[in-house]
Design a protein around this motif. Structure first.
Motif, PDB file in Angstrom:
ATOM      1  N   TYR A   6       0.819  -1.210   0.000  1.00  0.00           N
ATOM      2  CA  TYR A   6       0.000   0.000   0.000  1.00  0.00           C
ATOM      3  C   TYR A   6       0.858   1.268   0.000  1.00  0.00           C
ATOM      4  O   TYR A   6       0.452   2.292  -0.537  1.00  0.00           O
ATOM      5  CB  TYR A   6      -0.957  -0.023   1.190  1.00  0.00           C
ATOM      6  CG  TYR A   6      -2.015  -1.085   1.050  1.00  0.00           C
ATOM      7  CD1 TYR A   6      -3.154  -0.858   0.292  1.00  0.00           C
ATOM      8  CD2 TYR A   6      -1.855  -2.343   1.625  1.00  0.00           C
ATOM      9  CE1 TYR A   6      -4.117  -1.835   0.118  1.00  0.00           C
ATOM     10  CE2 TYR A   6      -2.810  -3.331   1.460  1.00  0.00           C
ATOM     11  CZ  TYR A   6      -3.937  -3.073   0.704  1.00  0.00           C
ATOM     12  OH  TYR A   6      -4.879  -4.049   0.529  1.00  0.00           O
ATOM     13  N   ILE A   7       2.041   1.178   0.601  1.00  0.00           N
ATOM     14  CA  ILE A   7       2.969   2.314   0.528  1.00  0.00           C
ATOM     15  C   ILE A   7       3.403   2.529  -0.920  1.00  0.00           C
ATOM     16  O   ILE A   7       3.440   3.655  -1.425  1.00  0.00           O
ATOM     17  CB  ILE A   7       4.191   2.075   1.432  1.00  0.00           C
ATOM     18  CG1 ILE A   7       3.755   1.829   2.876  1.00  0.00           C
ATOM     19  CG2 ILE A   7       5.156   3.263   1.342  1.00  0.00           C
ATOM     20  CD1 ILE A   7       2.985   2.970   3.498  1.00  0.00           C
ATOM     21  N   GLN A   8       3.734   1.424  -1.603  1.00  0.00           N
ATOM     22  CA  GLN A   8       4.129   1.518  -3.006  1.00  0.00           C
ATOM     23  C   GLN A   8       2.987   2.051  -3.860  1.00  0.00           C
ATOM     24  O   GLN A   8       3.203   2.885  -4.755  1.00  0.00           O
ATOM     25  CB  GLN A   8       4.554   0.143  -3.520  1.00  0.00           C
ATOM     26  CG  GLN A   8       4.967   0.146  -4.992  1.00  0.00           C
ATOM     27  CD  GLN A   8       5.299  -1.239  -5.508  1.00  0.00           C
ATOM     28  OE1 GLN A   8       5.169  -2.214  -4.789  1.00  0.00           O
ATOM     29  NE2 GLN A   8       5.729  -1.310  -6.756  1.00  0.00           N
ATOM     30  N   ILE A   9       1.774   1.588  -3.603  1.00  0.00           N
ATOM     31  CA  ILE A   9       0.617   2.040  -4.377  1.00  0.00           C
ATOM     32  C   ILE A   9       0.388   3.530  -4.175  1.00  0.00           C
ATOM     33  O   ILE A   9       0.104   4.258  -5.143  1.00  0.00           O
ATOM     34  CB  ILE A   9      -0.629   1.227  -3.976  1.00  0.00           C
ATOM     35  CG1 ILE A   9      -0.511  -0.199  -4.494  1.00  0.00           C
ATOM     36  CG2 ILE A   9      -1.905   1.881  -4.492  1.00  0.00           C
ATOM     37  CD1 ILE A   9      -1.584  -1.120  -3.983  1.00  0.00           C
ATOM     38  N   PHE A  10       0.526   4.008  -2.944  1.00  0.00           N
ATOM     39  CA  PHE A  10       0.360   5.452  -2.693  1.00  0.00           C
ATOM     40  C   PHE A  10       1.433   6.250  -3.444  1.00  0.00           C
ATOM     41  O   PHE A  10       1.133   7.286  -4.046  1.00  0.00           O
ATOM     42  CB  PHE A  10       0.449   5.741  -1.197  1.00  0.00           C
ATOM     43  CG  PHE A  10       0.390   7.202  -0.862  1.00  0.00           C
ATOM     44  CD1 PHE A  10      -0.826   7.855  -0.766  1.00  0.00           C
ATOM     45  CD2 PHE A  10       1.554   7.941  -0.665  1.00  0.00           C
ATOM     46  CE1 PHE A  10      -0.892   9.209  -0.467  1.00  0.00           C
ATOM     47  CE2 PHE A  10       1.507   9.287  -0.370  1.00  0.00           C
ATOM     48  CZ  PHE A  10       0.278   9.930  -0.270  1.00  0.00           C
ATOM     49  N   LEU A  11       2.684   5.772  -3.409  1.00  0.00           N
ATOM     50  CA  LEU A  11       3.760   6.480  -4.106  1.00  0.00           C
ATOM     51  C   LEU A  11       3.529   6.468  -5.616  1.00  0.00           C
ATOM     52  O   LEU A  11       3.813   7.468  -6.297  1.00  0.00           O
ATOM     53  CB  LEU A  11       5.111   5.846  -3.764  1.00  0.00           C
ATOM     54  CG  LEU A  11       5.555   5.978  -2.300  1.00  0.00           C
ATOM     55  CD1 LEU A  11       6.878   5.249  -2.075  1.00  0.00           C
ATOM     56  CD2 LEU A  11       5.697   7.445  -1.903  1.00  0.00           C
ATOM     57  N   ASN A  12       3.024   5.348  -6.151  1.00  0.00           N
ATOM     58  CA  ASN A  12       2.705   5.298  -7.582  1.00  0.00           C
ATOM     59  C   ASN A  12       1.662   6.347  -7.939  1.00  0.00           C
ATOM     60  O   ASN A  12       1.796   7.081  -8.932  1.00  0.00           O
ATOM     61  CB  ASN A  12       2.168   3.916  -7.954  1.00  0.00           C
ATOM     62  CG  ASN A  12       3.218   2.830  -7.908  1.00  0.00           C
ATOM     63  OD1 ASN A  12       4.416   3.107  -7.925  1.00  0.00           O
ATOM     64  ND2 ASN A  12       2.781   1.586  -7.832  1.00  0.00           N
ATOM     65  N   THR A  13       0.609   6.421  -7.130  1.00  0.00           N
ATOM     66  CA  THR A  13      -0.471   7.375  -7.399  1.00  0.00           C
ATOM     67  C   THR A  13       0.044   8.808  -7.314  1.00  0.00           C
ATOM     68  O   THR A  13      -0.297   9.649  -8.161  1.00  0.00           O
ATOM     69  CB  THR A  13      -1.615   7.176  -6.392  1.00  0.00           C
ATOM     70  OG1 THR A  13      -1.955   5.790  -6.309  1.00  0.00           O
ATOM     71  CG2 THR A  13      -2.836   7.967  -6.806  1.00  0.00           C
ATOM     72  N   ALA A  14       0.848   9.087  -6.284  1.00  0.00           N
ATOM     73  CA  ALA A  14       1.407  10.434  -6.141  1.00  0.00           C
ATOM     74  C   ALA A  14       2.306  10.784  -7.315  1.00  0.00           C
ATOM     75  O   ALA A  14       2.281  11.916  -7.827  1.00  0.00           O
ATOM     76  CB  ALA A  14       2.187  10.536  -4.825  1.00  0.00           C
ATOM     77  N   ASN A  46       7.241  -3.829 -19.146  1.00  0.00           N
ATOM     78  CA  ASN A  46       8.262  -2.788 -19.054  1.00  0.00           C
ATOM     79  C   ASN A  46       7.721  -1.681 -18.149  1.00  0.00           C
ATOM     80  O   ASN A  46       6.911  -0.858 -18.578  1.00  0.00           O
ATOM     81  CB  ASN A  46       8.584  -2.256 -20.450  1.00  0.00           C
ATOM     82  CG  ASN A  46       9.791  -1.337 -20.456  1.00  0.00           C
ATOM     83  OD1 ASN A  46       9.986  -0.542 -19.545  1.00  0.00           O
ATOM     84  ND2 ASN A  46      10.611  -1.456 -21.490  1.00  0.00           N
ATOM     85  N   ALA A  47       8.154  -1.666 -16.887  1.00  0.00           N
ATOM     86  CA  ALA A  47       7.589  -0.736 -15.904  1.00  0.00           C
ATOM     87  C   ALA A  47       7.769   0.736 -16.293  1.00  0.00           C
ATOM     88  O   ALA A  47       6.804   1.508 -16.248  1.00  0.00           O
ATOM     89  CB  ALA A  47       8.181  -1.006 -14.522  1.00  0.00           C
ATOM     90  N   PRO A  48       8.985   1.192 -16.655  1.00  0.00           N
ATOM     91  CA  PRO A  48       9.122   2.610 -17.043  1.00  0.00           C
ATOM     92  C   PRO A  48       8.244   2.978 -18.229  1.00  0.00           C
ATOM     93  O   PRO A  48       7.663   4.066 -18.265  1.00  0.00           O
ATOM     94  CB  PRO A  48      10.611   2.738 -17.385  1.00  0.00           C
ATOM     95  CG  PRO A  48      11.273   1.644 -16.623  1.00  0.00           C
ATOM     96  CD  PRO A  48      10.300   0.513 -16.620  1.00  0.00           C
ATOM     97  N   ALA A  49       8.144   2.067 -19.211  1.00  0.00           N
ATOM     98  CA  ALA A  49       7.319   2.357 -20.388  1.00  0.00           C
ATOM     99  C   ALA A  49       5.849   2.457 -20.003  1.00  0.00           C
ATOM    100  O   ALA A  49       5.140   3.357 -20.466  1.00  0.00           O
ATOM    101  CB  ALA A  49       7.517   1.275 -21.446  1.00  0.00           C
ATOM    102  N   ASN A  84       2.929  -4.544  -9.739  1.00  0.00           N
ATOM    103  CA  ASN A  84       2.313  -3.417  -9.022  1.00  0.00           C
ATOM    104  C   ASN A  84       3.049  -2.088  -9.234  1.00  0.00           C
ATOM    105  O   ASN A  84       2.842  -1.142  -8.469  1.00  0.00           O
ATOM    106  CB  ASN A  84       2.224  -3.707  -7.515  1.00  0.00           C
ATOM    107  CG  ASN A  84       1.168  -4.750  -7.201  1.00  0.00           C
ATOM    108  OD1 ASN A  84       0.000  -4.598  -7.550  1.00  0.00           O
ATOM    109  ND2 ASN A  84       1.582  -5.828  -6.548  1.00  0.00           N
ATOM    110  N   GLN A  85       3.863  -2.008 -10.252  1.00  0.00           N
ATOM    111  CA  GLN A  85       4.606  -0.776 -10.509  1.00  0.00           C
ATOM    112  C   GLN A  85       3.710   0.342 -11.022  1.00  0.00           C
ATOM    113  O   GLN A  85       4.076   1.522 -10.962  1.00  0.00           O
ATOM    114  CB  GLN A  85       5.726  -1.039 -11.516  1.00  0.00           C
ATOM    115  CG  GLN A  85       6.813  -1.959 -11.000  1.00  0.00           C
ATOM    116  CD  GLN A  85       7.558  -1.376  -9.817  1.00  0.00           C
ATOM    117  OE1 GLN A  85       8.040  -0.249  -9.861  1.00  0.00           O
ATOM    118  NE2 GLN A  85       7.641  -2.138  -8.741  1.00  0.00           N
ATOM    119  N   THR A  86       2.534   0.010 -11.550  1.00  0.00           N
ATOM    120  CA  THR A  86       1.595   1.038 -11.998  1.00  0.00           C
ATOM    121  C   THR A  86       0.271   0.950 -11.252  1.00  0.00           C
ATOM    122  O   THR A  86      -0.694   1.599 -11.645  1.00  0.00           O
ATOM    123  CB  THR A  86       1.327   0.915 -13.514  1.00  0.00           C
ATOM    124  OG1 THR A  86       0.742  -0.369 -13.793  1.00  0.00           O
ATOM    125  CG2 THR A  86       2.611   1.075 -14.314  1.00  0.00           C
TER     126      THR A  86
END
Length: 272
Positions: A48-56, A134-137, A224-226
């Motif tokens: 959930y920390i990662q998900i919040f950072l992705n959204t931000a 490809n996460a960055p893409a 979960n990178q995006t």
């Protein structure tokens, strides 16, 4: 009637949401009161920390790119040129088009199996890219989609603000020898600062509620990178049947957006 409608479909759901966030519930059996356990789970789980950072990250990048672009486009579309109505409509079409339809279009565009992007890459001698792993893409695709979807609305708001600026100010600046760049920097930007505050606040609210492109394009992957908050709320509620954790996420999201909106408005007001 309006008050009754607002109470039934706005106030009551919020109250129920908060109550369920303090319980375990699968949507079928009775509620089991757990107190703050859902909130503790939320803050302890790295997912959930990662998900919040992705959204931000998506929200910040979309604002950093979309707000200046919307202002520049509005300035260009504020000129008296033949057919200007058509140009404005073309920029605004993505805003009023269904996000689900646009997401499906982008998904086909970047498809690893005959997608337009891979056809273009292969035509110039490059290897095809499997975008979905490809996460960055994929992050770049989500940001570009958000800007594409939102720049038309930003343009319309700035266009309204620009048309409210007295032309005498620009004429006086021209008499004083100010060129177009100086007029834009020292006159246009300060005169639309209130609209900028509104665009930023609504952009933060909209950015943290991004859902359709994640669900239909990236599906939260790879790894979960995006993934974003609203998509995870959907997963927790309707895939994992954990309504307690889903309502906890939505409650925290609402509180965060309220705090962020108040902070941004006060910051803009103090800068006047």
């Amino acid at each position: 009637p309006v008050l009754l409608y607002y109470t039934l479909f706005a106030v009551v759901p919020v109250i129920i949401n908060i109550i369920v966030s303090f319980a375990e519930w699968n949507g079928i059996t009775a509620l089991t009161w757990v107190g703050l356990d859902n909130y503790l789970r939320y803050f302890k789980d790295p997912l959930y920390i990662q998900i919040f950072l992705n959204t931000a990250l998506f929200t910040i990048l979309s604002l950093v790119i979309g707000v200046p672009l919307g202002l520049v486009v509005a300035v260009l579309l504020n000129q008296k040129v033949r057919g200007m109505g058509i140009y404005r409509s073309l920029w605004y079409v993505p805003t009023v088009t269904s996000a689900a339809i646009m997401s499906q279009f982008v998904a086909l565009f970047i498809s690893p199996y005959g997608g337009v992007m891979n056809i273009i890459l292969q035509s110039i001698g490059l290897d095809a890219v499997i975008w979905t792993i490809n996460a960055p893409a994929m992050r770049a695709v989500i940001v570009i989609f958000s800007v594409w979807k939102g720049v038309g609305g930003t343009m319309i708001l700035y266009l309204a603000a620009l048309q409210a600026i007295p032309q005498e100010l620009y004429e006086a600046a021209m008499v004083d020898g100010a060129d177009a760049l100086r007029r834009f920097w020292y006159l246009t930007i300060p005169m639309v600062r209130h609209m900028t505050a509104f665009v930023v606040v609504t952009g933060i609210i909209g950015g943290f509620q991004i859902f359709e492109p994640i669900l239909l394009i990236s599906k939260g992957g790879p790894f979960n990178q995006t993934n974003v908050i609203i998509n995870q709320i959907y997963n927790d509620a309707f895939k994992n049947m954990d309504f307690g954790l889903a309502t906890t996420s939505s409650t925290l999201l609402g509180l965060f957006l309220l705090a962020a909106s108040i902070f941004m408005l006060r910051t803009m007001r103090q800068g006047e």
